[in-house]
Motif scaffolding. Structure first.
Motif, PDB file in Angstrom:
ATOM      1  N   LYS A 176       0.845  -1.199   0.000  1.00 15.33           N
ATOM      2  CA  LYS A 176       0.000   0.000   0.000  1.00 15.33           C
ATOM      3  C   LYS A 176       0.883   1.253   0.000  1.00 15.33           C
ATOM      4  O   LYS A 176       0.620   2.206  -0.735  1.00 15.33           O
ATOM      5  N   GLY A 211      -5.131  -1.546   8.822  1.00 16.82           N
ATOM      6  CA  GLY A 211      -5.967  -0.548   8.157  1.00 16.82           C
ATOM      7  C   GLY A 211      -6.735   0.313   9.146  1.00 16.82           C
ATOM      8  O   GLY A 211      -6.802   1.533   9.003  1.00 16.82           O
ATOM      9  N   LEU A 212      -7.295  -0.318  10.164  1.00 20.12           N
ATOM     10  CA  LEU A 212      -8.047   0.427  11.177  1.00 20.12           C
ATOM     11  C   LEU A 212      -7.165   1.341  12.010  1.00 20.12           C
ATOM     12  O   LEU A 212      -7.443   2.530  12.146  1.00 20.12           O
ATOM     13  N   LEU A 256      -3.823   3.112   9.338  1.00 21.08           N
ATOM     14  CA  LEU A 256      -4.231   3.873   8.156  1.00 21.08           C
ATOM     15  C   LEU A 256      -5.534   4.636   8.347  1.00 21.08           C
ATOM     16  O   LEU A 256      -5.952   5.378   7.462  1.00 21.08           O
ATOM     17  N   GLU A 261      -8.633   3.538   8.452  1.00 22.51           N
ATOM     18  CA  GLU A 261      -9.759   3.072   7.653  1.00 22.51           C
ATOM     19  C   GLU A 261     -10.998   2.934   8.530  1.00 22.51           C
ATOM     20  O   GLU A 261     -10.892   2.744   9.741  1.00 22.51           O
ATOM     21  N   ARG A 299     -17.858  -4.995   9.235  1.00 22.13           N
ATOM     22  CA  ARG A 299     -16.432  -5.279   9.039  1.00 22.13           C
ATOM     23  C   ARG A 299     -15.851  -5.959  10.274  1.00 22.13           C
ATOM     24  O   ARG A 299     -15.061  -6.907  10.160  1.00 22.13           O
TER      25      ARG A 299
END
Length: 104
Positions: A21, A74-75, A78, A80, A86
């Motif tokens: 990423k 991600g959580l 990043l 997200e 989810r």
């Protein structure tokens, strides 16, 4: 030893997914190199663990660690979005991993 190798392989999968990423489509050198090195190491450890673990178990655990780990990165790193579905999906993956380990 196979389970330790498999766990490390799964953690390396999380690392290479994160750095992939960060590489922005392999346009940034350092994250691209980290991605490739982590991928090779992850595959090597997965291959080693498959010497004594069943294919279905090893591959499922490896991808599950990677999927849940990437979700958590991600959580928390990043930023997200987290929503109920989810989180439920991640919990179901973890439940499947626990069942797969118990069945081995």
């Amino acid at each position: 030893m196979a389970w330790i190798s498999l766990t490390l392989a799964g953690l390396l999968e999380v690392i290479w997914a994160f750095y992939m990423k960060q590489s922005h489509g392999f346009t940034r050198l350092v994250p691209s190199v980290i991605t490739l090195v982590a991928m090779i190491a992850s595959f090597a450890l997965l291959s080693f663990s498959m010497r004594s673990l069943p294919l279905g178990t090893a591959y499922t655990i490896w991808t599950g660690i990677g999927a849940v780990g990437a979700f958590l990165v991600g959580l928390f790193i990043l930023g997200e979005p987290a929503n109920g579905l989810r989180i439920l999906a991640a919990c179901l993956i973890v439940s499947g991993l626990v069942l797969m380990k118990m069945a081995s």
